[in-house]
Design an enzyme around this catalytic site. Sequence first.
Site, mmCIF file in Angstrom:
data_model
loop_
_atom_site.group_PDB
_atom_site.id
_atom_site.type_symbol
_atom_site.label_atom_id
_atom_site.label_comp_id
_atom_site.label_asym_id
_atom_site.label_seq_id
_atom_site.Cartn_x
_atom_site.Cartn_y
_atom_site.Cartn_z
ATOM 1 N N CYS A 89 21.208 3.251 -53.434
ATOM 2 C CA CYS A 89 22.166 4.360 -53.257
ATOM 3 C C CYS A 89 22.405 4.924 -54.459
ATOM 4 O O CYS A 89 22.754 4.239 -55.580
ATOM 5 C CB CYS A 89 23.346 3.866 -52.314
ATOM 6 S SG CYS A 89 24.537 2.976 -53.248
ATOM 7 N N GLU A 90 22.628 6.142 -54.542
ATOM 8 C CA GLU A 90 22.929 6.656 -55.711
ATOM 9 C C GLU A 90 24.490 6.513 -56.272
ATOM 10 O O GLU A 90 24.945 6.672 -57.310
ATOM 11 C CB GLU A 90 22.883 8.416 -55.710
ATOM 12 C CG GLU A 90 23.741 9.215 -54.739
ATOM 13 C CD GLU A 90 23.263 10.600 -54.716
ATOM 14 O OE1 GLU A 90 21.987 10.957 -55.223
ATOM 15 O OE2 GLU A 90 23.974 11.335 -54.287
ATOM 16 N N HIS A 91 25.389 5.964 -55.307
ATOM 17 C CA HIS A 91 26.887 5.822 -55.736
ATOM 18 C C HIS A 91 26.804 4.516 -56.481
ATOM 19 O O HIS A 91 27.862 4.365 -57.279
ATOM 20 C CB HIS A 91 27.593 5.950 -54.464
ATOM 21 C CG HIS A 91 27.393 7.112 -53.596
ATOM 22 N ND1 HIS A 91 26.999 6.964 -52.368
ATOM 23 C CD2 HIS A 91 27.580 8.595 -54.182
ATOM 24 C CE1 HIS A 91 26.992 8.656 -51.924
ATOM 25 N NE2 HIS A 91 27.350 9.248 -52.966
ATOM 26 N N HIS A 92 25.965 3.242 -56.004
ATOM 27 C CA HIS A 92 26.467 2.179 -56.477
ATOM 28 C C HIS A 92 25.243 1.334 -56.943
ATOM 29 O O HIS A 92 25.279 0.403 -57.626
ATOM 30 C CB HIS A 92 26.947 1.121 -55.381
ATOM 31 C CG HIS A 92 28.192 1.837 -54.786
ATOM 32 N ND1 HIS A 92 28.137 2.493 -53.505
ATOM 33 C CD2 HIS A 92 29.532 1.828 -55.185
ATOM 34 C CE1 HIS A 92 29.095 2.785 -53.273
ATOM 35 N NE2 HIS A 92 30.306 2.481 -54.028
ATOM 36 N N GLN B 298 20.852 8.660 -47.871
ATOM 37 C CA GLN B 298 19.939 8.561 -46.795
ATOM 38 C C GLN B 298 19.641 9.865 -46.352
ATOM 39 O O GLN B 298 18.572 10.372 -45.883
ATOM 40 C CB GLN B 298 20.419 7.565 -45.649
ATOM 41 C CG GLN B 298 19.542 7.325 -44.548
ATOM 42 C CD GLN B 298 19.772 6.303 -43.557
ATOM 43 O OE1 GLN B 298 20.457 5.607 -43.999
ATOM 44 N NE2 GLN B 298 19.360 6.478 -42.198
ATOM 45 N N HIS C 270 22.667 -0.260 -45.301
ATOM 46 C CA HIS C 270 23.048 -0.090 -46.910
ATOM 47 C C HIS C 270 23.951 -1.266 -47.475
ATOM 48 O O HIS C 270 24.864 -1.500 -47.104
ATOM 49 C CB HIS C 270 23.917 1.040 -47.036
ATOM 50 C CG HIS C 270 23.399 2.630 -46.595
ATOM 51 N ND1 HIS C 270 23.427 3.498 -47.333
ATOM 52 C CD2 HIS C 270 22.722 2.925 -45.532
ATOM 53 C CE1 HIS C 270 22.835 4.643 -46.960
ATOM 54 N NE2 HIS C 270 22.300 4.317 -45.697
ATOM 55 N N CYS D 62 25.332 -1.625 -50.052
ATOM 56 C CA CYS D 62 26.871 -1.142 -50.457
ATOM 57 C C CYS D 62 27.714 -1.425 -49.482
ATOM 58 O O CYS D 62 29.011 -1.651 -49.915
ATOM 59 C CB CYS D 62 26.753 0.246 -51.421
ATOM 60 S SG CYS D 62 26.517 1.663 -50.420
#
Length: 211
Positions: A102-105, A143, A171, A173
């Site tokens: 994931c690009e956030h975490h 996603q 996910h 995260c």
Amino acid sequence: MDAVVKSLSDGEASQAESDKPISDRPTRAEAEAAVLTLLRWIGEDPAREGLLDTPKRVVRAYEELFAGYRDNPVEVLDRVFEEVEGYSDIVLVRDISFFSHCEHHMVPIIGKAHIAYFPEGGVVGLSKLARVVDVFARRLQTQEALTAQIADAINDTLRPRGLAIMLEAEHMCMAMRGIQKQGASTITTRFTGVFEEDPALQARFFMLIRE
Ligand SMILES: [Zn+2]
């Protein structure tokens, strides 16, 4: 106001350099030093024996896990076009497993992709569909973006009469941090062409991947 002016000129600079090789890419040593900083930040002693080679290993692992930035999905799909005379019914590849982050975490997303299309003149080697999933999965993702990128790449190169894609993924995260919901899967779909127009074909797609 300074900040606004700065961000505008930064944007122009990166635009102008977009065709050049990435000149500001950190060196391997810098990447390894960054891992060492993170080890210290979580409270580890990077000098203890078990961790001595960890920065090197992490950077090598990142090369593999994020190899998708170096691959071109169009090349992957362009190479194998075969004419299949007389076959125009659905082609479906299901349960293509993938690993993304994931690009956030920067935490893993683990899932499966199902891809179906109606050929228009040509088909692509089945393993190529899995390769395309991999090219985009091995980048930082959401996603939703992953689903759209796979669909667009296949649509633009294969130009099928219709394309159906479903991704189901867990996910990490969500499972390992924050709300800590394990086993929850996220489903995303994308339909184009005849799949978009005909709900009966969407139903057939869902039936085939659940068989
Ligand atoms: Zn995340």
